[in-house]
Design a protein around this motif. Structure first.
Motif, PDB file in Angstrom:
ATOM      1  N   ALA A 385      -4.600   6.195  -2.754  1.00 23.41           N
ATOM      2  CA  ALA A 385      -6.042   5.968  -2.800  1.00 23.41           C
ATOM      3  C   ALA A 385      -6.785   7.121  -2.153  1.00 23.41           C
ATOM      4  CB  ALA A 385      -6.401   4.658  -2.094  1.00 23.41           C
ATOM      5  N   VAL A 386      -8.019   7.344  -2.604  1.00 28.90           N
ATOM      6  CA  VAL A 386      -8.890   8.390  -2.083  1.00 28.90           C
ATOM      7  C   VAL A 386     -10.242   7.762  -1.763  1.00 28.90           C
ATOM      8  CG1 VAL A 386     -10.039  10.581  -2.575  1.00 28.90           C
ATOM      9  CG2 VAL A 386      -7.730  10.177  -3.419  1.00 28.90           C
ATOM     10  N   ALA A 387     -10.846   8.162  -0.642  1.00 30.95           N
ATOM     11  CA  ALA A 387     -12.159   7.650  -0.246  1.00 30.95           C
ATOM     12  C   ALA A 387     -12.872   8.724   0.572  1.00 30.95           C
ATOM     13  CB  ALA A 387     -12.022   6.354   0.544  1.00 30.95           C
ATOM     14  N   GLU A 388     -14.055   8.392   1.054  1.00 32.52           N
ATOM     15  CA  GLU A 388     -14.846   9.363   1.813  1.00 32.52           C
ATOM     16  C   GLU A 388     -14.202   9.729   3.137  1.00 32.52           C
ATOM     17  OE1 GLU A 388     -17.610  11.134   0.887  1.00 32.52           O
ATOM     18  OE2 GLU A 388     -16.953  10.327  -1.040  1.00 32.52           O
ATOM     19  N   THR A 389     -13.500   8.785   3.748  1.00 25.80           N
ATOM     20  CA  THR A 389     -12.869   9.027   5.039  1.00 25.80           C
ATOM     21  C   THR A 389     -11.412   8.577   4.991  1.00 25.80           C
ATOM     22  OG1 THR A 389     -13.413   6.842   5.940  1.00 25.80           O
ATOM     23  CG2 THR A 389     -15.068   8.602   6.200  1.00 25.80           C
ATOM     24  N   PRO A 390     -10.581   9.065   5.915  1.00 29.27           N
ATOM     25  CA  PRO A 390      -9.197   8.605   5.951  1.00 29.27           C
ATOM     26  C   PRO A 390      -9.083   7.086   6.150  1.00 29.27           C
ATOM     27  CG  PRO A 390      -9.430  10.610   7.240  1.00 29.27           C
ATOM     28  CD  PRO A 390     -10.811  10.189   6.856  1.00 29.27           C
ATOM     29  N   GLY A 391      -9.890   6.532   7.044  1.00 32.64           N
ATOM     30  CA  GLY A 391      -9.837   5.098   7.293  1.00 32.64           C
ATOM     31  C   GLY A 391     -10.204   4.285   6.069  1.00 32.64           C
ATOM     32  N   ALA A 392     -11.207   4.724   5.328  1.00 34.56           N
ATOM     33  CA  ALA A 392     -11.608   4.011   4.120  1.00 34.56           C
ATOM     34  C   ALA A 392     -10.516   4.080   3.064  1.00 34.56           C
ATOM     35  CB  ALA A 392     -12.915   4.586   3.581  1.00 34.56           C
ATOM     36  N   ALA A 393      -9.846   5.226   2.961  1.00 34.47           N
ATOM     37  CA  ALA A 393      -8.743   5.346   2.006  1.00 34.47           C
ATOM     38  C   ALA A 393      -7.607   4.392   2.360  1.00 34.47           C
ATOM     39  CB  ALA A 393      -8.233   6.785   1.972  1.00 34.47           C
ATOM     40  N   GLU A 394      -7.307   4.254   3.649  1.00 41.83           N
ATOM     41  CA  GLU A 394      -6.258   3.333   4.076  1.00 41.83           C
ATOM     42  C   GLU A 394      -6.611   1.894   3.740  1.00 41.83           C
ATOM     43  OE1 GLU A 394      -4.538   5.925   7.875  1.00 41.83           O
ATOM     44  OE2 GLU A 394      -5.908   4.254   8.211  1.00 41.83           O
ATOM     45  N   LYS A 395      -7.867   1.492   3.959  1.00 42.23           N
ATOM     46  CA  LYS A 395      -8.280   0.126   3.637  1.00 42.23           C
ATOM     47  C   LYS A 395      -8.166  -0.145   2.144  1.00 42.23           C
ATOM     48  CE  LYS A 395     -11.410  -0.425   7.573  1.00 42.23           C
ATOM     49  NZ  LYS A 395     -12.819  -0.591   8.009  1.00 42.23           N
ATOM     50  N   THR A 396      -8.543   0.829   1.325  1.00 42.74           N
ATOM     51  CA  THR A 396      -8.434   0.666  -0.120  1.00 42.74           C
ATOM     52  C   THR A 396      -6.983   0.493  -0.546  1.00 42.74           C
ATOM     53  OG1 THR A 396     -10.436   1.980  -0.495  1.00 42.74           O
ATOM     54  CG2 THR A 396      -8.918   1.745  -2.350  1.00 42.74           C
ATOM     55  N   ALA A 397      -6.099   1.301   0.012  1.00 42.99           N
ATOM     56  CA  ALA A 397      -4.687   1.207  -0.339  1.00 42.99           C
ATOM     57  C   ALA A 397      -4.096  -0.130   0.092  1.00 42.99           C
ATOM     58  CB  ALA A 397      -3.908   2.357   0.295  1.00 42.99           C
ATOM     59  N   GLU A 398      -4.449  -0.604   1.281  1.00 36.88           N
ATOM     60  CA  GLU A 398      -3.943  -1.891   1.746  1.00 36.88           C
ATOM     61  C   GLU A 398      -4.443  -3.031   0.867  1.00 36.88           C
ATOM     62  OE1 GLU A 398      -1.698  -2.611   3.892  1.00 36.88           O
ATOM     63  OE2 GLU A 398      -1.377  -0.546   4.572  1.00 36.88           O
ATOM     64  N   LEU A 399      -5.703  -2.954   0.425  1.00 35.86           N
ATOM     65  CA  LEU A 399      -6.242  -3.965  -0.482  1.00 35.86           C
ATOM     66  C   LEU A 399      -5.442  -3.985  -1.777  1.00 35.86           C
ATOM     67  CD1 LEU A 399      -8.408  -6.053  -1.248  1.00 35.86           C
ATOM     68  CD2 LEU A 399      -9.849  -4.142  -2.010  1.00 35.86           C
ATOM     69  N   ALA A 400      -5.109  -2.809  -2.283  1.00 38.91           N
ATOM     70  CA  ALA A 400      -4.332  -2.728  -3.515  1.00 38.91           C
ATOM     71  C   ALA A 400      -2.919  -3.286  -3.321  1.00 38.91           C
ATOM     72  CB  ALA A 400      -4.274  -1.281  -4.002  1.00 38.91           C
ATOM     73  N   ILE A 401      -2.311  -2.976  -2.180  1.00 40.51           N
ATOM     74  CA  ILE A 401      -0.976  -3.495  -1.888  1.00 40.51           C
ATOM     75  C   ILE A 401      -0.987  -5.021  -1.907  1.00 40.51           C
ATOM     76  CG2 ILE A 401       0.729  -3.767  -0.039  1.00 40.51           C
ATOM     77  CD1 ILE A 401       1.102  -1.121  -1.267  1.00 40.51           C
ATOM     78  N   GLU A 402      -2.050  -5.633  -1.351  1.00 40.97           N
ATOM     79  CA  GLU A 402      -2.140  -7.089  -1.297  1.00 40.97           C
ATOM     80  C   GLU A 402      -2.231  -7.716  -2.688  1.00 40.97           C
ATOM     81  OE1 GLU A 402      -1.845  -8.998   1.307  1.00 40.97           O
ATOM     82  OE2 GLU A 402      -1.658  -7.358   2.745  1.00 40.97           O
ATOM     83  N   ARG A 403      -2.711  -6.953  -3.660  1.00 40.07           N
ATOM     84  CA  ARG A 403      -2.849  -7.497  -5.022  1.00 40.07           C
ATOM     85  C   ARG A 403      -1.522  -7.528  -5.767  1.00 40.07           C
ATOM     86  NH1 ARG A 403      -8.373  -6.940  -6.511  1.00 40.07           N
ATOM     87  NH2 ARG A 403      -9.535  -7.363  -4.582  1.00 40.07           N
ATOM     88  N   ILE A 404      -0.552  -6.761  -5.300  1.00 39.08           N
ATOM     89  CA  ILE A 404       0.742  -6.702  -5.975  1.00 39.08           C
ATOM     90  C   ILE A 404       1.635  -7.828  -5.468  1.00 39.08           C
ATOM     91  CG2 ILE A 404       2.803  -5.301  -6.390  1.00 39.08           C
ATOM     92  CD1 ILE A 404       1.042  -2.817  -6.003  1.00 39.08           C
ATOM     93  N   ARG A 405       2.085  -8.666  -6.401  1.00 42.90           N
ATOM     94  CA  ARG A 405       2.904  -9.829  -6.047  1.00 42.90           C
ATOM     95  C   ARG A 405       4.273  -9.699  -6.704  1.00 42.90           C
ATOM     96  NH1 ARG A 405      -2.085 -10.854  -7.197  1.00 42.90           N
ATOM     97  NH2 ARG A 405      -1.648 -11.256  -9.402  1.00 42.90           N
ATOM     98  N   VAL A 406       5.296  -9.704  -5.875  1.00 45.07           N
ATOM     99  CA  VAL A 406       6.671  -9.544  -6.350  1.00 45.07           C
ATOM    100  C   VAL A 406       7.515 -10.687  -5.804  1.00 45.07           C
ATOM    101  CG1 VAL A 406       8.688  -8.038  -6.416  1.00 45.07           C
ATOM    102  CG2 VAL A 406       6.392  -7.041  -6.353  1.00 45.07           C
TER     103      VAL A 406
END
Length: 422
Positions: A385-406
């Motif tokens: 993920a890419v965002a304006e700040t490193p922290g925002a990019a991390e939050k976006t990636a974590e949100l995406a990880i939560e959407r993946i169900r295995v």
């Protein structure tokens, strides 16, 4: 124009960095066969020839040179960790820029790197080469506290484990010396040297430098996160590290000191550090592009065409000035699954559709068997993920990880919230 690339990566067929019919791709014959490299590279415009060569064998670069003395390549570059000594020596023989064979050899052996950099005044954990479990126990008696047992000459955290008690040594030794990198390595046995060292507690980072004849042309600091547990496998990386400028400058300075200590000349390095009470302590240093998607994170965050600048350096040219500060934040987060059979996968497309997500990928499909997490090769997928700040990019990636169900059918129930559902 003739360009020698050592080591196959799956992205090679689609790269546009190289002119048509210019690339000689060198890889181990066993790896070419096991990874289907010939079929994968078929039709790649840049490929002139695929050469099977046992490049991890002693003196293989000199043998290659004497077999092809009139080749006159424009550059020689390694794409893989195990290819770095061969590429450095071959560049020397053809009179081209490179790391230098002596520097590449030191960087490929963590035990040698410890001795050389410690002598140069660079902070290292206490360490010792070991040949058997008794050697490990003797080290633990001399240096109380947790230790890290690992190969001195492997990659991707293969065979690495944290030990807290001497009663763990025998089992850990058996696990750590049993190397299995599958199709990534030749079938013949590769020499193995084991190392034990004191375990350091502190935040972890890596420094990536582009260097031309000892001069730093580009520098970046990446923040690293590990999965919990005894295997120090990376959970994620963030570019740039959100740290004070003084600490970033200190790690860049220490990385340059490492390169001076080993005599590194030209190329890219990826140097890992643990900061203890404000002082960076060396973990290891690789004389190649970083893995785990870090190179892409750098190119997206700054932005910068780091690969093009690297190839210019390796051709003996000086690239245009490169950016000194990132303009965005970029991160990659990896997935870990419980051992067992994958029965259901959902949410990957949903994760990929989140604004800011560059991609969401799994390396497993339904029916695949997932191994216990022992090295980087055992991770099940990633989100970038890419965002304006490193922290925002991390939050976006974590949100995406939560959407993946295995869902994994496992004989050993393990639940990792947000990553594994049984």
């Amino acid at each position: 124009m003739t360009l020698i690339i050592v080591g196959y990566l799956p992205v090679l067929p689609v790269l546009d960095h190289f002119p048509p019919d210019s690339v000689l791709l060198v890889d181990e014959p066993d790896v070419i066969r096991k990874r289907g490299v010939a079929a994968a590279m078929a039709g790649a415009p840049m490929l002139r020839e695929l050469i099977g060569w046992e490049y991890t064998s002693p003196a293989s670069a000199d043998e290659f040179y004497n077999t092809h003395p009139d080749l006159a390549p424009t550059m020689v570059v390694p794409l893989l960790e195990y290819a770095t000594p061969f590429a450095a020596r071959l560049a020397e023989r053809y009179g081209l820029p490179g790391a230098g064979s002596a520097a590449a050899a030191i960087l490929r052996d963590k035990s040698q790197l410890r001795r050389v950099t410690r002598a140069a005044g660079i902070a290292n954990p206490p360490s010792r080469g070991v040949d058997c479990p008794d050697d490990v126990r003797a080290f633990m008696a001399e240096f109380p506290g947790p230790v890290v047992l690992k190969p001195a000459n492997r990659q991707a955290s293969v065979g690495t484990k944290v030990l807290h008690d001497a009663t763990e040594v025998d089992q850990a030794w058996a696990e750590c010396v049993a190397q299995d990198e599958g199709a990534l390595v030749p079938d013949r046995r590769m020499p193995l040297h084991m190392l034990v060292e004191g375990y350091l507690r502190g935040p972890e980072y890596s420094v990536e430098l582009l260097v031309r004849e000892g001069e730093t042309l580009f520098a970046n600091v990446t923040a690293k996160t590990l999965f919990p547990g005894p295997r120090p496998v990376e959970l994620g990386h963030t570019v740039p590290a959100d740290i004070p400028d003084a600490l970033a400058a200190r790690m860049r300075d220490r990385t340059e000191a490492v390169l001076r200590a080993v005599g590194f000349a030209s190329g890219v390095v990826h140097c890992e550090w643990i900061v203890v009470e404000g002082e960076p302590h060396l973990v290891e240093c690789a004389g190649r592009f970083p893995g785990d998607g870090i190179a892409e994170l750098i190119e997206r965050a700054y932005p910068v065409n780091l690969a093009a600048a690297y190839y210019a350096v390796m051709r003996g040219e000086r690239p245009d000035p490169l950016p000194t500060r990132a303009r965005h934040g970029a991160t990659v987060r990896f997935l870990r699954l419980a051992p067992g059979e994958v029965t259901t996968i959902e949410g990957v497309d949903e994760a990929a559709a989140i604004p800011g997500v560059v991609r969401a990928t799994l390396t497993v499909t339904e029916g695949d068997e997932v191994r216990e997490l022992r090295s980087s090769w055992d991770r099940a997928g990633s989100v970038m993920a890419v965002a304006e700040t490193p922290g925002a990019a991390e939050k976006t990636a974590e949100l995406a990880i939560e959407r993946i169900r295995v869902e994994v059918l496992s004989t050993r129930p393990v639940t990792i919230p947000g990553r594994v559902h049984r």
